[in-house]
Motif scaffolding. Structure first.
Motif, PDB file in Angstrom:
ATOM      1  N   PHE A   1       0.849  -1.200   0.000  1.00  0.00           N
ATOM      2  CA  PHE A   1       0.000   0.000   0.000  1.00  0.00           C
ATOM      3  C   PHE A   1       0.881   1.245   0.000  1.00  0.00           C
ATOM      4  CE2 PHE A   1      -2.396   3.437   1.915  1.00  0.00           C
ATOM      5  CZ  PHE A   1      -3.640   3.315   1.338  1.00  0.00           C
TER       6      PHE A   1
ATOM      7  N   TYR B 159       1.065   4.085  -2.744  1.00  0.00           N
ATOM      8  CA  TYR B 159       0.394   5.351  -2.437  1.00  0.00           C
ATOM      9  C   TYR B 159       1.184   6.225  -1.476  1.00  0.00           C
ATOM     10  CZ  TYR B 159      -3.185   2.531  -4.649  1.00  0.00           C
ATOM     11  OH  TYR B 159      -3.868   1.717  -5.524  1.00  0.00           O
TER      12      TYR B 159
ATOM     13  N   ALA C 288       0.215   8.886   1.587  1.00  0.00           N
ATOM     14  CA  ALA C 288       0.076   8.254   2.906  1.00  0.00           C
ATOM     15  C   ALA C 288       1.415   8.234   3.629  1.00  0.00           C
ATOM     16  CB  ALA C 288      -0.457   6.825   2.746  1.00  0.00           C
TER      17      ALA C 288
ATOM     18  N   GLN D 229       0.459   5.144   9.042  1.00  0.00           N
ATOM     19  CA  GLN D 229      -0.793   5.913   9.206  1.00  0.00           C
ATOM     20  C   GLN D 229      -1.990   4.967   9.382  1.00  0.00           C
ATOM     21  OE1 GLN D 229      -1.406   8.669   5.892  1.00  0.00           O
ATOM     22  NE2 GLN D 229      -3.534   8.017   5.740  1.00  0.00           N
TER      23      GLN D 229
ATOM     24  N   LEU E  23      -5.464   3.190   8.926  1.00  0.00           N
ATOM     25  CA  LEU E  23      -6.422   3.042   7.824  1.00  0.00           C
ATOM     26  C   LEU E  23      -7.618   2.304   8.410  1.00  0.00           C
ATOM     27  CD1 LEU E  23      -3.975   1.784   5.033  1.00  0.00           C
ATOM     28  CD2 LEU E  23      -4.741   4.129   5.419  1.00  0.00           C
TER      29      LEU E  23
ATOM     30  N   PHE F 286      -9.313  -0.859   5.513  1.00  0.00           N
ATOM     31  CA  PHE F 286      -9.381  -0.638   4.071  1.00  0.00           C
ATOM     32  C   PHE F 286      -9.151  -1.958   3.329  1.00  0.00           C
ATOM     33  CE2 PHE F 286      -7.287   0.416   0.039  1.00  0.00           C
ATOM     34  CZ  PHE F 286      -8.362   1.064  -0.555  1.00  0.00           C
ATOM     35  N   VAL F 287     -10.104  -2.307   2.456  1.00  0.00           N
ATOM     36  CA  VAL F 287     -10.043  -3.589   1.739  1.00  0.00           C
ATOM     37  C   VAL F 287      -9.553  -3.366   0.311  1.00  0.00           C
ATOM     38  CG1 VAL F 287     -11.427  -5.503   0.830  1.00  0.00           C
ATOM     39  CG2 VAL F 287     -11.891  -4.584   3.121  1.00  0.00           C
TER      40      VAL F 287
ATOM     41  N   SER G 267      -9.375  -3.406  -9.301  1.00  0.00           N
ATOM     42  CA  SER G 267     -10.559  -2.757  -8.737  1.00  0.00           C
ATOM     43  C   SER G 267     -11.773  -3.673  -8.866  1.00  0.00           C
ATOM     44  CB  SER G 267     -10.827  -1.445  -9.462  1.00  0.00           C
ATOM     45  OG  SER G 267     -11.240  -1.723 -10.796  1.00  0.00           O
TER      46      SER G 267
END
Lengths: 229, 229
Positions: free
Chosen positions: A107, A111, A115, A119, A121, A124-125, A140
């Motif tokens: 992740f 990103y 991020a 941090q 989250l 988040f899946v 997606s």
């Protein structure tokens, strides 16, 4: 008993009655002798890793069954390092479903512009394709549907189950003062009725767990979690 | 006139009245002298590429304005290779929104396990982050929202506009016997009211176009599209 599949950390057999038998191996994913749950290669062999993984898997699957969360689990034989499961088929050629409570790993590699490392989250899946040659690309919901890997209804089931299961694991870790950063799950369709259920395993190799800010290796996690059980 | 931003293929200035001026350059993205609309590096300089890109951009933006599709376009000066636009800000540090009619490029590199090269896709929309250091990673709607890059409403606008705009471009190409395989768009929020609008340009460098199965280079596309206009 017929061998169906040889995996990186376990083999799958078909039993006479149609159920599947998973044989846990002592191989652990990683690179250059360092454990990495996100790696696609077997990086090291840890004596007892198979049985440790199975013990923790049994622990979590029994918690999930008690909570009426559907899984493929039937029973386990720790001595033989095997688990009997209801037959199920994976979506497409296999997906990994990740639930994230802190921004680390892939992740952050994707990103990191937005991020900070570590941090929080909010469960988040995200989904990645199991495809070693293409480094397990993220995909997606709309691409999964368009490529006929799963339906919109199946995606909704999968996302809901991922949050429920991850919360159970997070709560169990929390009881031992351990924090779950992220966890990687696999789902399939039950052969008998197509129901979306959790498959594969839930062990230290599937998650990143920290205690007092220090990462806990899979074998150590199993010891901490099952001490006194 | 103040320079706001120096890009790979254009520079952006702020005018006295607050509007922005885009100056189109002759630099083209690609690698090792070969044009690639998906590349992050300027691979070659093509004499006249800036003006050609601007002529095609003006052509498409005027079609979009006529169809009441919101864009930042105000007017263009081909001789000076400049375009005047309404001030807008990008989402986060910039997104690319791709609409795909055939499986090629990065889609195929990611999902080649499930898609054949050139397979038709039904105006499939996906978003990537503009982040050279991380190879413009794809990002889902839910991750965009979670990272506060845009809202659910803005994503819906952006997806709807992407399909409308891409269809206009596809139809215009089709009139010349050219097939649009994919197109890359950029959106922003208008400074005056936050409306989601198409920004940047629409030229050969933003799309993959084929005629009779043969790929058409950006400068050639501009000639084919504007012959007789």
């Amino acid at each position: 008993m017929k061998r169906m599949y040889t995996g990186k950390t376990k083999d799958v057999y078909e039993l006479e009655n149609g159920d599947y038998l998973l044989k846990f191996k002592d191989d652990v994913t990683g690179e250059n002798g360092v454990f990495d749950p996100g790696a696609n290669t077997v990086g090291l062999v840890m004596e007892g890793a198979g049985r440790a993984g199975l013990r923790l898997t049994r622990f979590f699957f029994e918690k999930l069954n008690a909570a009426n969360i559907p899984t493929h689990y039937i029973d386990a034989d720790i001595e033989k390092a095997t688990m009997t499961v209801a037959p199920a088929s994976v979506f497409g050629k296999g997906l990994e479903v990740i639930c994230r409570y802190r921004a680390v790993g892939s992740f952050l590699r994707r990103y990191g512009l937005y991020a900070q490392e570590g941090q929080p989250l909010d469960a988040f899946v995200e989904v990645t394709l199991k495809d070693d040659a293409r480094q397990d690309p993220p995909i997606s919901k709309s691409a999964l549907e368009m490529l006929h890997i799963l339906s919109a209804e199946e995606y909704a089931d999968l996302e809901k189950l991922t949050k429920q299961i991850s919360q159970v694991v997070k709560d169990e870790l929390s009881k031992k003062g351990i924090e779950l950063y992220d966890i990687k799950l696999e789902f399939g369709r039950l052969k008998k009725d197509g129901q979306v259920v959790l498959i594969d395993e839930i062990s230290g190799g599937n998650m990143r767990a920290y205690k007092d800010g220090v990462y806990i290796e899979p074998l150590e996690l199993e010891k901490l979690m099952l001490a006194g059980e």
